[in-house]
Design an enzyme around this catalytic site. Structure first.
Site, mmCIF file in Angstrom:
data_model
loop_
_atom_site.group_PDB
_atom_site.id
_atom_site.type_symbol
_atom_site.label_atom_id
_atom_site.label_comp_id
_atom_site.label_asym_id
_atom_site.label_seq_id
_atom_site.Cartn_x
_atom_site.Cartn_y
_atom_site.Cartn_z
ATOM 1 N N ARG A 1 3.913 2.207 -4.851
ATOM 2 C CA ARG A 1 2.701 2.280 -4.037
ATOM 3 C C ARG A 1 3.068 1.900 -2.607
ATOM 4 O O ARG A 1 3.237 0.728 -2.280
ATOM 5 C CB ARG A 1 1.656 1.316 -4.608
ATOM 6 C CG ARG A 1 0.258 1.490 -4.070
ATOM 7 C CD ARG A 1 -0.625 0.340 -4.536
ATOM 8 N NE ARG A 1 -0.311 -0.888 -3.801
ATOM 9 C CZ ARG A 1 -0.413 -2.112 -4.308
ATOM 10 N NH1 ARG A 1 -0.764 -2.285 -5.561
ATOM 11 N NH2 ARG A 1 -0.133 -3.165 -3.572
ATOM 12 N N HIS B 1 -3.014 -1.938 -1.966
ATOM 13 C CA HIS B 1 -3.797 -1.576 -3.153
ATOM 14 C C HIS B 1 -5.007 -0.737 -2.759
ATOM 15 O O HIS B 1 -5.280 0.309 -3.351
ATOM 16 C CB HIS B 1 -4.240 -2.845 -3.878
ATOM 17 C CG HIS B 1 -5.120 -2.609 -5.048
ATOM 18 N ND1 HIS B 1 -4.696 -1.995 -6.210
ATOM 19 C CD2 HIS B 1 -6.434 -2.887 -5.242
ATOM 20 C CE1 HIS B 1 -5.688 -1.912 -7.064
ATOM 21 N NE2 HIS B 1 -6.759 -2.437 -6.501
ATOM 22 N N TYR C 1 2.353 -10.345 -0.595
ATOM 23 C CA TYR C 1 3.083 -10.441 -1.856
ATOM 24 C C TYR C 1 4.303 -9.528 -1.935
ATOM 25 O O TYR C 1 4.969 -9.480 -2.962
ATOM 26 C CB TYR C 1 2.151 -10.171 -3.046
ATOM 27 C CG TYR C 1 1.358 -8.883 -2.973
ATOM 28 C CD1 TYR C 1 1.911 -7.671 -3.388
ATOM 29 C CD2 TYR C 1 0.050 -8.872 -2.490
ATOM 30 C CE1 TYR C 1 1.192 -6.492 -3.331
ATOM 31 C CE2 TYR C 1 -0.683 -7.694 -2.423
ATOM 32 C CZ TYR C 1 -0.106 -6.508 -2.842
ATOM 33 O OH TYR C 1 -0.824 -5.329 -2.783
#
Length: 384
Positions: free
Chosen positions: A273, A277, A286
């Protein structure tokens, strides 16, 4: 002391041997140790030029679609958008392996798969804009509603596929889910039912590395997500999710296996990805730039473009044509999404039940009365 040595053992009669035995040899169900690849391997010599050029054009259009939809969120035209940038090979291949009668069961990140299937791009974004329940008639386009709750679309896919099989219909369901969805109970229940019923369904897991901020290593200790298939009695396939040719081949084989009555397959596509998100997420909290940059070198568009140009299957004119078509699509999407939508509050009660319940009729009447009272009040105010 064994049970045979206990007092009174002369009268003991052992029960029959346990009925359990492996229903099938697990070895053929196991995925390959490494993700299956075609691009950059000798197998690429057998690529279908027309199919590969179509895949390429759809990948380029998909990348532009993702970029335009993301821009629309920044402009306030979309409430949220979960981008599939970097995952275009999974999305496009999933759409292109479907026959007209087949069904697609997408997650909320799979708007691109729906568009590649033929859905109007504006209709694909209507739910994320907040204008309508879904934005399209699922039965008309054979695309289930975009599913925001994780993995709940998977049992639905199994149910539809099983029903089609009982009716004798030539239908296969392709259900898409992210790696985070494999941690949900719906995922396991769907796989179990599908295998027991031998339902014509294919499960495509896009392992893009993170369930929001949770990396895969904190979700499962399995060797791979594809290995989970063995526990349910179906084949597991591990494939490079950025290799469009490999994705199309593996998905085609699984769909045809299901169509012949061979039952379900679980496919894990290893991808990444590239974006956050959603537009509401800060991925820098993160993961680092070094990780993201490493995956940029494995971009699905660049991989296919390099293979096709080296084999003389794509030239500068073909590349330019694909980009121009993508820009035309983006301009049309932008213009139509910038137009103010006409919203009827009474649409809240449309397509909820085939026959409206008493409670729904009561709520409808209440809203109608409130809207009429508001309109009357506005009219009186204008007349003063």
């Amino acid at each position: 002391m064994t049970i045979q040595e206990m007092p009174g053992s002369t009268a003991y009669r052992p029960s029959p041997a346990p009925a359990w035995k492996p229903r099938t040899d697990p070895a053929p169900l196991l995925p390959d140790p490494e993700p299956y690849r075609v691009l950059g391997t000798p197998a690429a010599a057998g690529l279908d030029p027309a199919l590969m050029r179509r895949l390429y054009a759809e990948l380029v259009r998909g990348r532009r679609y993702n970029a335009q939809a993301t821009a629309l969120t920044r402009q306030g035209r979309l409430a949220v958008y979960p981008s599939s940038t970097g995952q275009e090979a999974c999305e496009v291949a999933a759409a292109l392996v479907l026959r007209e009668q087949d069904w697609l069961f997408p997650s909320y990140r799979d708007t691109l798969a729906a568009v590649a299937r033929g859905l109007d791009p504006v209709q694909a974004l209507t739910l994320l804009r907040g204008d309508w329940h879904t934005g399209y008639d699922p039965r008309e386009v054979r695309i289930a509603p975009l599913c925001t709750p994780l993995a709940t679309q998977l049992p639905h896919a199994v149910g539809l596929a099983h029903a089609a099989r009982l009716k004798g219909d030539d239908v296969v369901a392709l259900a898409m889910v992210g790696d985070g969805g494999t941690s949900e109970g719906d995922f396991h229940e769907a796989l179990n039912f599908a295998a027991v019923w031998q339902a014509p369904v294919v499960f495509l897991v896009q392992n893009n590395g993170f369930a929001i901020s949770v990396p895969l290593a904190k979700q499962t200790a399995a060797p791979s997500l594809a290995h989970k298939a063995v526990g349910y009695g179906m084949p597991g396939r591990l494939v490079d999710g950025n290799d469009a040719a490999a994705m199309h081949e593996v998905l085609t084989e699984a769909m045809e296996r299901a169509r012949r009555g061979g039952g379900p397959t679980l496919i894990e596509a290893v991808t990444y990805r590239m974006e956050a998100h959603t537009n509401a997420d800060d991925a820098t909290r993160y993961r680092g730039d070094t990780e993201v940059d490493a995956w940029r070198d494995h971009d699905p568009i660049a991989l296919l473009e390099r293979e096709l140009t080296e084999r003389g299957l794509l030239d500068d004119g073909g590349i330019r044509e694909a980009k121009e078509a993508a820009e035309t699509m983006a301009a049309d999407l932008r213009a139509r999404m910038n137009a103010e939508a006409v919203i009827d509050p009474m649409d809240l009660f449309t397509d909820v039940y085939a026959e409206r319940t008493a409670q729904l009729r009561e709520q409808e009447a209440q809203l109608r009365a409130e809207l009429d009272a508001e309109a009357e009040s506005d009219a009186e105010g204008a007349g003063r």
